[in-house]
Write an enzyme that holds these catalytic residues in place. Structure first.
Site, PDB file in Angstrom:
ATOM      1  N   ALA A  71       0.884  -1.342  -0.095  1.00  0.00           N
ATOM      2  CA  ALA A  71       0.109  -0.017   0.044  1.00  0.00           C
ATOM      3  C   ALA A  71       0.833   1.283  -0.013  1.00  0.00           C
ATOM      4  O   ALA A  71       1.995   1.149   0.423  1.00  0.00           O
ATOM      5  CB  ALA A  71      -0.991  -0.022   1.169  1.00  0.00           C
ATOM      6  N   GLY A 114       0.585  -5.208   0.971  1.00  0.00           N
ATOM      7  CA  GLY A 114      -0.600  -5.247   0.205  1.00  0.00           C
ATOM      8  C   GLY A 114      -0.238  -5.976  -1.124  1.00  0.00           C
ATOM      9  O   GLY A 114      -1.081  -6.465  -1.768  1.00  0.00           O
ATOM     10  N   GLU A 117      -0.462  -9.393  -0.565  1.00  0.00           N
ATOM     11  CA  GLU A 117      -1.832  -9.661  -0.364  1.00  0.00           C
ATOM     12  C   GLU A 117      -2.813  -9.826  -1.514  1.00  0.00           C
ATOM     13  O   GLU A 117      -3.561 -10.560  -1.853  1.00  0.00           O
ATOM     14  CB  GLU A 117      -2.459  -8.828   0.638  1.00  0.00           C
ATOM     15  CG  GLU A 117      -1.892  -8.834   1.901  1.00  0.00           C
ATOM     16  CD  GLU A 117      -2.249  -7.591   2.877  1.00  0.00           C
ATOM     17  OE1 GLU A 117      -2.004  -6.460   2.666  1.00  0.00           O
ATOM     18  OE2 GLU A 117      -2.826  -7.976   3.988  1.00  0.00           O
ATOM     19  N   GLU A 137       4.674  -5.113   6.960  1.00  0.00           N
ATOM     20  CA  GLU A 137       3.878  -4.093   7.711  1.00  0.00           C
ATOM     21  C   GLU A 137       4.395  -3.843   9.356  1.00  0.00           C
ATOM     22  O   GLU A 137       4.215  -2.610   9.868  1.00  0.00           O
ATOM     23  CB  GLU A 137       2.398  -4.398   7.841  1.00  0.00           C
ATOM     24  CG  GLU A 137       1.675  -4.193   6.595  1.00  0.00           C
ATOM     25  CD  GLU A 137       1.773  -5.556   5.561  1.00  0.00           C
ATOM     26  OE1 GLU A 137       2.721  -6.347   5.790  1.00  0.00           O
ATOM     27  OE2 GLU A 137       0.928  -5.615   4.773  1.00  0.00           O
TER      28      GLU A 137
HETATM   29  N1  CAA Z   1       4.686   3.406  -0.639  1.00  0.00           N
HETATM   30  C1  CAA Z   1       5.105   4.317  -1.341  1.00  0.00           C
HETATM   31  N2  CAA Z   1       6.219   4.407  -1.785  1.00  0.00           N
HETATM   32  C2  CAA Z   1       6.863   3.369  -1.985  1.00  0.00           C
HETATM   33  C3  CAA Z   1       6.613   2.131  -1.324  1.00  0.00           C
HETATM   34  C4  CAA Z   1       5.337   2.146  -0.759  1.00  0.00           C
HETATM   35  N3  CAA Z   1       4.850   1.150  -0.342  1.00  0.00           N
HETATM   36  N4  CAA Z   1       7.425   1.249  -1.635  1.00  0.00           N
HETATM   37  C5  CAA Z   1       8.487   1.830  -2.487  1.00  0.00           C
HETATM   38  N5  CAA Z   1       8.129   3.089  -2.549  1.00  0.00           N
HETATM   39  C6  CAA Z   1       8.985   4.372  -3.516  1.00  0.00           C
HETATM   40  C7  CAA Z   1       9.961   4.579  -2.498  1.00  0.00           C
HETATM   41  O1  CAA Z   1       9.825   5.725  -1.616  1.00  0.00           O
HETATM   42  C8  CAA Z   1      10.891   5.183  -3.673  1.00  0.00           C
HETATM   43  O2  CAA Z   1      10.490   6.632  -3.897  1.00  0.00           O
HETATM   44  P1  CAA Z   1      11.398   7.845  -3.979  1.00  0.00           P
HETATM   45  O3  CAA Z   1      12.282   7.237  -5.403  1.00  0.00           O
HETATM   46  O4  CAA Z   1      10.704   8.865  -4.428  1.00  0.00           O
HETATM   47  O5  CAA Z   1      12.215   7.751  -2.926  1.00  0.00           O
HETATM   48  C9  CAA Z   1      10.770   4.330  -4.709  1.00  0.00           C
HETATM   49  O6  CAA Z   1       9.428   3.571  -4.410  1.00  0.00           O
HETATM   50  C10 CAA Z   1      11.818   3.280  -5.085  1.00  0.00           C
HETATM   51  O7  CAA Z   1      11.781   2.421  -3.515  1.00  0.00           O
HETATM   52  P2  CAA Z   1      13.292   2.532  -2.846  1.00  0.00           P
HETATM   53  O8  CAA Z   1      14.323   3.495  -3.181  1.00  0.00           O
HETATM   54  O9  CAA Z   1      13.012   1.969  -1.396  1.00  0.00           O
HETATM   55  O10 CAA Z   1      13.832   0.976  -3.629  1.00  0.00           O
HETATM   56  P3  CAA Z   1      14.973  -0.063  -2.916  1.00  0.00           P
HETATM   57  O11 CAA Z   1      14.839  -0.951  -4.140  1.00  0.00           O
HETATM   58  O12 CAA Z   1      15.881   0.481  -2.318  1.00  0.00           O
HETATM   59  O13 CAA Z   1      13.873  -1.004  -1.721  1.00  0.00           O
HETATM   60  C11 CAA Z   1      11.733  -2.086  -0.952  1.00  0.00           C
HETATM   61  C12 CAA Z   1      12.819  -1.643  -2.423  1.00  0.00           C
HETATM   62  C13 CAA Z   1      12.643  -2.997  -0.102  1.00  0.00           C
HETATM   63  C14 CAA Z   1      10.546  -2.715  -1.488  1.00  0.00           C
HETATM   64  C15 CAA Z   1      11.613  -0.923  -0.361  1.00  0.00           C
HETATM   65  O14 CAA Z   1      11.045   0.158  -1.117  1.00  0.00           O
HETATM   66  C16 CAA Z   1      10.491  -1.179   0.744  1.00  0.00           C
HETATM   67  O15 CAA Z   1      10.720  -1.564   1.912  1.00  0.00           O
HETATM   68  N6  CAA Z   1       9.224  -0.401   0.451  1.00  0.00           N
HETATM   69  C17 CAA Z   1       8.201  -0.482   1.511  1.00  0.00           C
HETATM   70  C18 CAA Z   1       7.765  -1.831   1.614  1.00  0.00           C
HETATM   71  C19 CAA Z   1       6.623  -2.028   2.755  1.00  0.00           C
HETATM   72  O16 CAA Z   1       6.623  -1.627   3.830  1.00  0.00           O
HETATM   73  N7  CAA Z   1       5.366  -2.402   2.068  1.00  0.00           N
HETATM   74  C20 CAA Z   1       4.134  -2.611   3.171  1.00  0.00           C
HETATM   75  C21 CAA Z   1       3.248  -1.390   2.919  1.00  0.00           C
HETATM   76  S1  CAA Z   1       2.006  -1.261   4.107  1.00  0.00           S
HETATM   77  C22 CAA Z   1       0.796  -2.207   3.470  1.00  0.00           C
HETATM   78  O17 CAA Z   1       0.882  -2.732   2.334  1.00  0.00           O
HETATM   79  C23 CAA Z   1      -0.556  -2.173   4.273  1.00  0.00           C
HETATM   80  C24 CAA Z   1      -1.484  -3.423   3.942  1.00  0.00           C
HETATM   81  O18 CAA Z   1      -1.512  -4.471   4.455  1.00  0.00           O
HETATM   82  C25 CAA Z   1      -2.472  -3.167   2.826  1.00  0.00           C
END
Ligand code: CAA
Length: 263
Positions: A71, A114, A117, A137
């Site tokens: 998400a 998400g 999921e 999460e």
């Molecule tokens: N939401 C918003 N933006 C996101 C995102 C997310 N879930 N995941 C990645 N991005 C964005 C980053 O902020 C980044 O944007 P900028 O270039 O503007 O900084 C871009 O995508 C590239 O990401 P990274 O630079 O972080 O890329 P990476 O290769 O270094 O890492 C990753 C990849 C490990 C997937 C890392 O991006 C990450 O940990 N993302 C978040 C994963 C996460 O926590 N997901 C759960 C979300 S909550 C949820 O999903 C609730 C639910 O159950 C519905």
């Protein structure tokens, strides 16, 4: 046939490959983060595919590099519980799980939060060898809100589900295959093609039987055995009311391939 431009989609692509609809998440700059607008477009696209009789199966993909990193954290960070309840963000995703035709996920790269999921809402998962599944999460101070704590244990059992949801680490494509979470692991460059091939194979099957087979398997995850068996039997008997059952059995007896109409 409407295409994605005509529909005004900005976060997804919608293509039709013969009898197979292909929905591609398309926010590559943020790793296909699942904003409410993106999910609304996915559910809208699935509604169209649901209504098109010539579409018999669908594939959901994030493209060649990433499925979805969850998400959209930027969108959620400052929301209150009331905001969340009123928007019912993850409740709206359930339209994906209730799609009545077969839905195959083609997953390359991250399928996290998400994103994972969403893949688990599909009926089968084809994983590229780069795929990484997980529920991170916990590291954000929340828990999964679209099925992560429910579909993992129903698929892989309690202990791996606890590991995934409590530690928030990632599961490789190969381990996911060993756990029974994915149907195939293939080289990343052919993930979509393999998923579309499976969907094309499904498209040759009788659509009403497919629909009731999907419904019956899903029911088994929610009901006691006796209720699931009773539901299965009713669906089995009902299918004898279809033209496709007559065609399927006659075709077998006449040693030819059945031609199914979904009637
Ligand atoms: N939401 C918003 N933006 C996101 C995102 C997310 N879930 N995941 C990645 N991005 C964005 C980053 O902020 C980044 O944007 P900028 O270039 O503007 O900084 C871009 O995508 C590239 O990401 P990274 O630079 O972080 O890329 P990476 O290769 O270094 O890492 C990753 C990849 C490990 C997937 C890392 O991006 C990450 O940990 N993302 C978040 C994963 C996460 O926590 N997901 C759960 C979300 S909550 C949820 O999903 C609730 C639910 O159950 C519905």
């Amino acid at each position: 046939m409407p295409d994605d431009t005509a529909m005004g989609y900005e976060n997804i692509l919608l293509d039709r490959d013969g009898p197979v609809g292909v929905v591609t998440l398309n926010r590559p700059k943020v790793l296909n983060a699942l904003s409410p607008a993106l999910i609304a477009e996915v559910t809208d696209a699935l509604s169209h595919l649901e209504d098109e009789v010539e579409i018999r199966a669908a594939v959901l993909t994030g493209g060649p590099r990433v499925f979805a990193a969850g998400a959209d954290i930027g969108d959620m960070a400052e929301r209150s519980p009331v905001d969340q309840l009123l928007r019912d963000q993850t409740g709206r995703w359930s339209r994906v799980a209730s799609f009545s035709k077969p839905l195959i996920a083609a997953v390359n790269g991250y399928a996290l939060g998400g994103g994972c999921e969403l893949a688990l809402m599909c009926d089968m998962i084809v994983a590229g060898d780069s795929a990484r599944f997980g529920q991170p999460e916990i590291n954000l101070g929340i828990i999964p809100g679209a099925g992560g704590t429910q579909r993992w244990p129903r698929t892989v059992g309690k202990y791996v589900a606890m590991e995934v949801n409590l530690i928030g680490g990632q599961v490789s494509a190969q381990r996911a295959y060993q756990l029974g979470l994915v149907n195939r692991v293939v080289p990343a460059e052919v993930t979509l093609r393999v998923a579309v091939d499976i969907a094309r194979q499904l498209a040759t099957k009788p659509p009403l039987a497919l629909r009731l087979a999907k419904e019956s398997v899903n029911k088994s995850l929610e009901t006691p055995l006796s209720e699931g068996l009773s539901n299965e039997r009713k669906n089995f008997y009902f299918l004898f009311a279809t033209e496709d059952q007559k065609e399927g059995m006659r075709a077998f007896l006449e040693k030819r391939r059945g031609e199914f109409k979904g009637r």
